[in-house]
Design a protein around this motif. Structure first.
Motif, mmCIF file in Angstrom:
data_model
loop_
_atom_site.group_PDB
_atom_site.id
_atom_site.type_symbol
_atom_site.label_atom_id
_atom_site.label_comp_id
_atom_site.label_asym_id
_atom_site.label_seq_id
_atom_site.Cartn_x
_atom_site.Cartn_y
_atom_site.Cartn_z
ATOM 1 N N LEU A 69 0.829 -1.203 0.000
ATOM 2 C CA LEU A 69 0.000 0.000 0.000
ATOM 3 C C LEU A 69 0.867 1.258 0.000
ATOM 4 C CD1 LEU A 69 -2.753 1.418 0.245
ATOM 5 C CD2 LEU A 69 -2.571 1.142 2.723
ATOM 6 N N THR A 70 1.913 1.243 0.814
ATOM 7 C CA THR A 70 2.797 2.402 0.905
ATOM 8 C C THR A 70 3.542 2.624 -0.398
ATOM 9 O OG1 THR A 70 3.100 1.971 3.273
ATOM 10 C CG2 THR A 70 4.683 3.446 2.221
ATOM 11 N N TYR A 71 3.979 1.537 -1.014
ATOM 12 C CA TYR A 71 4.693 1.641 -2.298
ATOM 13 C C TYR A 71 3.803 2.249 -3.364
ATOM 14 C CZ TYR A 71 6.769 0.060 -6.711
ATOM 15 O OH TYR A 71 7.283 -0.012 -7.991
ATOM 16 N N GLN A 72 2.565 1.763 -3.454
ATOM 17 C CA GLN A 72 1.634 2.295 -4.451
ATOM 18 C C GLN A 72 1.325 3.780 -4.196
ATOM 19 O OE1 GLN A 72 -1.592 -0.487 -3.965
ATOM 20 N NE2 GLN A 72 -0.724 -1.961 -5.437
ATOM 21 N N SER A 73 1.142 4.116 -2.915
ATOM 22 C CA SER A 73 0.884 5.508 -2.566
ATOM 23 C C SER A 73 2.094 6.379 -2.867
ATOM 24 C CB SER A 73 0.513 5.626 -1.083
ATOM 25 O OG SER A 73 -0.690 4.942 -0.803
ATOM 26 N N ALA A 74 3.304 5.844 -2.642
ATOM 27 C CA ALA A 74 4.532 6.594 -2.905
ATOM 28 C C ALA A 74 4.657 6.922 -4.389
ATOM 29 C CB ALA A 74 5.746 5.805 -2.431
ATOM 30 N N LEU A 75 4.307 5.945 -5.234
ATOM 31 C CA LEU A 75 4.335 6.199 -6.676
ATOM 32 C C LEU A 75 3.380 7.325 -7.053
ATOM 33 C CD1 LEU A 75 4.376 2.536 -8.062
ATOM 34 C CD2 LEU A 75 6.268 4.172 -8.121
ATOM 35 N N ASP A 76 2.184 7.307 -6.460
ATOM 36 C CA ASP A 76 1.184 8.323 -6.748
ATOM 37 C C ASP A 76 1.619 9.699 -6.250
ATOM 38 O OD1 ASP A 76 -1.479 9.194 -7.611
ATOM 39 O OD2 ASP A 76 -1.888 9.417 -5.474
ATOM 40 N N ILE A 77 2.166 9.742 -5.034
ATOM 41 C CA ILE A 77 2.596 11.017 -4.441
ATOM 42 C C ILE A 77 3.714 11.640 -5.253
ATOM 43 C CG2 ILE A 77 3.761 12.046 -2.445
ATOM 44 C CD1 ILE A 77 2.182 10.023 -0.702
ATOM 45 N N LEU A 78 4.723 10.862 -5.613
ATOM 46 C CA LEU A 78 5.855 11.415 -6.361
ATOM 47 C C LEU A 78 5.440 11.840 -7.767
ATOM 48 C CD1 LEU A 78 8.805 9.099 -5.273
ATOM 49 C CD2 LEU A 78 8.211 11.371 -4.455
ATOM 50 N N GLU A 79 4.465 11.129 -8.348
ATOM 51 C CA GLU A 79 3.964 11.539 -9.661
ATOM 52 C C GLU A 79 3.261 12.895 -9.558
ATOM 53 O OE1 GLU A 79 0.996 9.988 -13.246
ATOM 54 O OE2 GLU A 79 1.218 8.807 -11.417
ATOM 55 N N ARG A 80 2.471 13.060 -8.488
ATOM 56 C CA ARG A 80 1.775 14.335 -8.297
ATOM 57 C C ARG A 80 2.768 15.467 -8.036
ATOM 58 N NH1 ARG A 80 -3.743 13.201 -4.768
ATOM 59 N NH2 ARG A 80 -4.563 11.518 -6.092
ATOM 60 N N LEU A 81 3.821 15.183 -7.275
ATOM 61 C CA LEU A 81 4.834 16.197 -7.018
ATOM 62 C C LEU A 81 5.542 16.603 -8.310
ATOM 63 C CD1 LEU A 81 6.457 14.942 -3.678
ATOM 64 C CD2 LEU A 81 5.065 16.995 -4.003
ATOM 65 N N THR A 82 5.765 15.632 -9.189
ATOM 66 C CA THR A 82 6.396 15.926 -10.476
ATOM 67 C C THR A 82 5.501 16.825 -11.323
ATOM 68 O OG1 THR A 82 7.580 13.808 -10.453
ATOM 69 C CG2 THR A 82 7.343 14.912 -12.581
ATOM 70 N N VAL A 83 4.198 16.504 -11.332
ATOM 71 C CA VAL A 83 3.248 17.321 -12.074
ATOM 72 C C VAL A 83 3.223 18.743 -11.511
ATOM 73 C CG1 VAL A 83 0.797 17.676 -12.599
ATOM 74 C CG2 VAL A 83 1.805 15.386 -12.777
#
Length: 302
Positions: A69-83
């Protein structure tokens, strides 16, 4: 939960690197760090979240259920930060939106209005509302994002940047001085017709001047006063009295001989400032405006 206890983006990046590579060692190499650094950041992440994220075995790294769960959330968070980072970078390159700029009448018409034309050529997506005032304004109450101010009396509640040096000087027409004489000391000013300007920070009846002896307050009197500096200037040119006026306004007239400076050892500091209340790192459109005027006035001399 306080911000101090939220996972750091760099720790989420380390978790993703470990999971994607399946190895602390390989993850450390890809990040340009040591294995000890990677281990410490994973431990810190688990401590902040209060859960176990990874199991290390001879077969490599295995995510726990919470780790998945944390890994999947981390991918989402870093993608949003990149955007977010990309969007902010785009705004910095092409700032847009409405900016409300204020200034006094004379300086606004003669200097800021032409400057705004150049500003719009640089940043065509901006929407500038330019408002002129004959009073000292409150940026919040008057809904002004940026005030171009010609005086040094700036509230500590505002942020300011000096744009140009300027001072007010005592001057009069040659005709007036020929007719009434030229004062050589401050007390002699009280014997002359002085023209009052009650414009923004100017006080009627008193001139605050600076000389070699420091600051002096001089009481003056006269028959004419106005809240318009342009009108006072016309009166002075018509020989109606002595005035205190900014160099930006009278420098060409001094060069032509239409006005004569009186007691040049005295002047009143009235520098040109950009005054605003929102930090520039919060507003790209405000930042480019302030930076533009700062460079603009490097090309202007009074």
């Amino acid at each position: 939960m306080s911000l101090d206890h939220y996972p750091l983006p760099k720790d989420l990046q380390v978790l993703i690197a470990v999971v994607n590579s399946g190895s602390f060692l390989v993850a450390a190499e890809s990040l340009g760090q040591t294995p000890a650094f990677v281990t410490k950041r994973i431990q810190q992440l688990e401590l902040q979240l209060g859960v176990k994220l990874l199991h290390r075995s001879s077969r490599g790294v295995v995510l726990t259920e919470t780790g998945v769960l944390t890994y999947q959330s981390a991918l989402d968070i870093l993608e949003r930060l990149t955007v977010l980072k990309n969007e902010v970078a785009q705004i910095k390159e092409q700032p847009s939106g409405k900016v409300r700029i204020g200034c006094s009448f004379g300086f606004g018409r003669n200097y800021i209005a032409p400057a705004i034309i150049e500003l719009m050529e640089c940043y065509p997506d901006l929407q500038i509302h330019f408002e002129l005032f004959d009073k000292q304004i409150d940026l919040i109450k008057d809904h002004i994002d940026l005030d171009i101010r010609v005086n040094d009396a700036i509230s500590e509640s505002y942020i300011s940047r000096m744009l140009a040096k300027n001072q007010r000087i005592i001057c009069a027409s040659p005709e007036y001085l020929k007719r009434q004489g030229t004062p050589t000391t401050l007390p002699e000013l009280q014997q002359h017709d002085c023209l009052f300007t009650q414009e923004r920070d100017q006080s009627v009846g008193v001139w605050e001047l600076e000389g070699k002896e420091g600051k002096k307050s001089v009481k003056i009197s006269g028959h004419l006063s106005s809240n318009s500096g342009e009108i006072v200037l016309q009166w002075a040119l018509n020989g109606r009295g002595i005035m205190l006026r900014s160099l930006w306004d009278v420098a060409p007239l001094l060069q032509k001989g239409s006005l004569v400076r009186v007691m040049p050892e005295y002047a009143q500091s009235a520098n040109i400032w950009a005054v605003y209340h929102t930090p520039l790192y919060f507003s790209a459109k405000l930042r480019v405006c302030v930076e533009f005027f700062s460079h603009y006035f490097q090309r202007v001399s009074f």
